[in-house]
Design an enzyme around this catalytic site. Sequence first.
Site, mmCIF file in Angstrom:
data_model
loop_
_atom_site.group_PDB
_atom_site.id
_atom_site.type_symbol
_atom_site.label_atom_id
_atom_site.label_comp_id
_atom_site.label_asym_id
_atom_site.label_seq_id
_atom_site.Cartn_x
_atom_site.Cartn_y
_atom_site.Cartn_z
ATOM 1 N N LEU A 312 0.839 -1.206 0.000
ATOM 2 C CA LEU A 312 0.000 0.000 0.000
ATOM 3 C C LEU A 312 0.870 1.251 0.000
ATOM 4 C CD1 LEU A 312 -2.863 -0.879 2.485
ATOM 5 C CD2 LEU A 312 -2.654 -1.361 0.038
ATOM 6 N N GLY A 353 1.927 -5.861 8.123
ATOM 7 C CA GLY A 353 1.863 -4.419 7.899
ATOM 8 C C GLY A 353 0.892 -4.078 6.793
ATOM 9 N N ASP A 354 1.372 -3.339 5.799
ATOM 10 C CA ASP A 354 0.501 -2.958 4.687
ATOM 11 C C ASP A 354 0.891 -3.715 3.421
ATOM 12 O OD1 ASP A 354 2.924 -1.792 4.319
ATOM 13 O OD2 ASP A 354 2.173 0.221 3.910
ATOM 14 N N GLU A 355 1.403 -4.935 3.623
ATOM 15 C CA GLU A 355 1.812 -5.729 2.469
ATOM 16 C C GLU A 355 0.897 -6.936 2.288
ATOM 17 O OE1 GLU A 355 5.867 -6.737 3.232
ATOM 18 O OE2 GLU A 355 6.364 -4.610 3.458
#
Length: 709
Positions: A312, A353-355
């Site tokens: 993201l 996380g944002d992965e």
Amino acid sequence: MSGDGAGEVQGMADKKDRNGEFWELALERAHLGVWDWDLRSGDCFYSAMWSQMLGYGEGELVEASDLWLQLTHPDDRERAVASGERHIAGLTDSIETELRLKHKSGHWVWVLDRGGVVERDAEGRPVRLMGVQTDITKQKQAEAELAQVNVRFRLALAASGTGIWHHDLAARKSYWDERTREIFGLVAETDEVSQDLWHSYLHPDDRADAERAHLAPLQTQKVVAVQYRIIKRDGEIRHVESLIRFIADAQSSGQILGTVRDITEAKQREQELAHAARHDALTGLLNRAAFDRLLAEHIATARPLAVFYVDLDYFKALNDFAGHATGDLALKSVAEGILGCLPPSVHAARLGGDEFALLVPDCDAAQAERLAGAVLAAVRDADLGSTAASRKLAASIGIAFVSDENTAVADALACADDACYAAKAAGRNRFAVFSHETTSGSSGLNAARLAADTVDAMDDGRLKLFGQEIHRLGKPWQESRHVEVLARLAGRNGRLIPPGEFIPAAERFGVASRLDRWIIRTALSLHGPALKSGALTLGFNLSAQTLSDPQLWDFVDAVIDETGAPHSGIGFEITETAAVTNFAAAEQFVRKARERRCRVSLDDFGAGMSSFEYLRRFPVDAIKIDGSFIEHIAESGFDREIVSAISGIARSLGCSVVAEKIEEQDALDILRDMGVAFGQGFLLHRPEPLDAIVARAGVQAALPAGRRA
Ligand code: C2E
Ligand code: CA
Ligand code: CA
């Protein structure tokens, strides 16, 4: 003994017969105590064995007719008497009762009393009764123990909710206890059920296994366990577990005995735990470990697949701006959006996380492109909640195709990750496909990461401005200072990464131009006033990309307008190599620079060993002789020749000469003797934060001319 046998025992009436050796022996062997009660006289005879049974020797007991009653346990008396009376009254065929008699030593002996009328008078009234009493204490104890075991067993069964059933093979009948019936939801009054009933409950998918397991004990003689699903009559599906064993039976074909237990809740918990172990708690997508396993399995099939690495953009900013609750909401919403746009064959995971990552089986380039487009749109459209409604997320997607079954999971992911960084570097909100041409080996992977990190560093303050002074050789520092602006990247671990590492990466992934612009804008914004005061001039390095950026001068003009920095206080360094390979662009750049009276230096001169001829085409202000010719100048005659030649030509063309990388006093002396006007190097000044240099220059500029160092 019944009244029917009365005639036969009549001959035993006299005492002599009663004590006949034969009977005595037989009765003794059988441990039977005999009593003989004459209703007319009231006499009662008790055999020696009877006395012995109660611990008395011969003659120790008075032969009273109610002796036995005296010795009977108070609780058993009524029952014992009633049993005798009923028989005498002709209501029963014989006396048969269990009672406790007091042993000589005080404890109670359980006896089984059996007997009956042996003689009647002319009117048929009973006149004599005989019977035997057997010590059944041991049996009673065993019974009591068994009863206790049974109670415990039932309690345990009840507690575990286990039902018991059995199937009589010969009779072809099944018997289900109440609990079993309850488990199956069967309403019935009796245990007996039709032998087909059980089969009618079986879940079609589990039928074969369950039926096989229920027949298995016939062969194995062992306990067989099986879990299967049943469908209750109301349609509810339950999981049950049965333990089954075969019990051989001498008379019949035997029985199958089993337990059944409802394990639906346990199964659910088990499934929930298994689910939790495989999935990300926040988004419900697969977790990294599960994704890795799945990917390994898919790669092993050797069918072409694609791995998407989805990172993201702007998520950290969102988290900082709106808080973690909003961040979590956004991640959930993104996960839902991604799931919603994928066909069922695609597996989605949150790597942390944002992965995110996707595994797309049987994927070709066209499909990958379609999916990537859909995922990008889903992320853009993700609902970020009211606190961050005005914000938007985006994603950078890296795609790696895998068709070699020997590919390691980590490599497949690393390739997708690498492509993802390329997508980020190319401007985010887009996808990139991994190719071996743009990346080679691990250094390639690092370069992509570094380039992306450089872009992030511009936003989060990790890109730093340093500077190095360029001194006029021979004379003390005078008038204005020329400072070359140098970039430094503070890595996430705090280490300062030199530009030699991250600038090539930035160039390779197309972010060098942004980097140069950032440096120019930041330096001029911060130090515009110092430049205006004439305290110093700044020289900016330009990458080849920046050089050929047609909008560059619009940008520079705008920044100069904004910051009030004078054109004359700004210089640009373009490398010889960049100038030669982008000849037209470089020529135009230099022309525009001259129009504005910005200085231009030809950097790293000599390193490319291009023809001096080019110098004629670039009317630059200065030539910076590459450090490789300077660092060994004291020892190398060849280097001295080159430097001398370059400075001669430069002078003849009217441009200044700067010698780079002056580290030793010897070198400085040689260069000064050669007439090289300017120098740069650790001997003269070590790069330091630009702020510090500017601050010093400002103080110096304020001093009266005579006192300047
Ligand atoms: P450059 O333009 O040749 O810059 C001079 C480099 O030589 C600097 O390294 C400087 O620290 C180093 N140096 C100066 N004196 C000495 C010395 O006496 N001994 C030694 N061993 N080294 C010395 P730095 O800062 O690592 O920069 C490396 C290169 O990165 C620069 O070479 C320049 O080409 C590039 N660069 C730096 N900042 C930027 C930037 O903002 N934009 C672009 N496009 N390139 C940059
Ligand atoms: Ca330079
Ligand atoms: Ca240089």
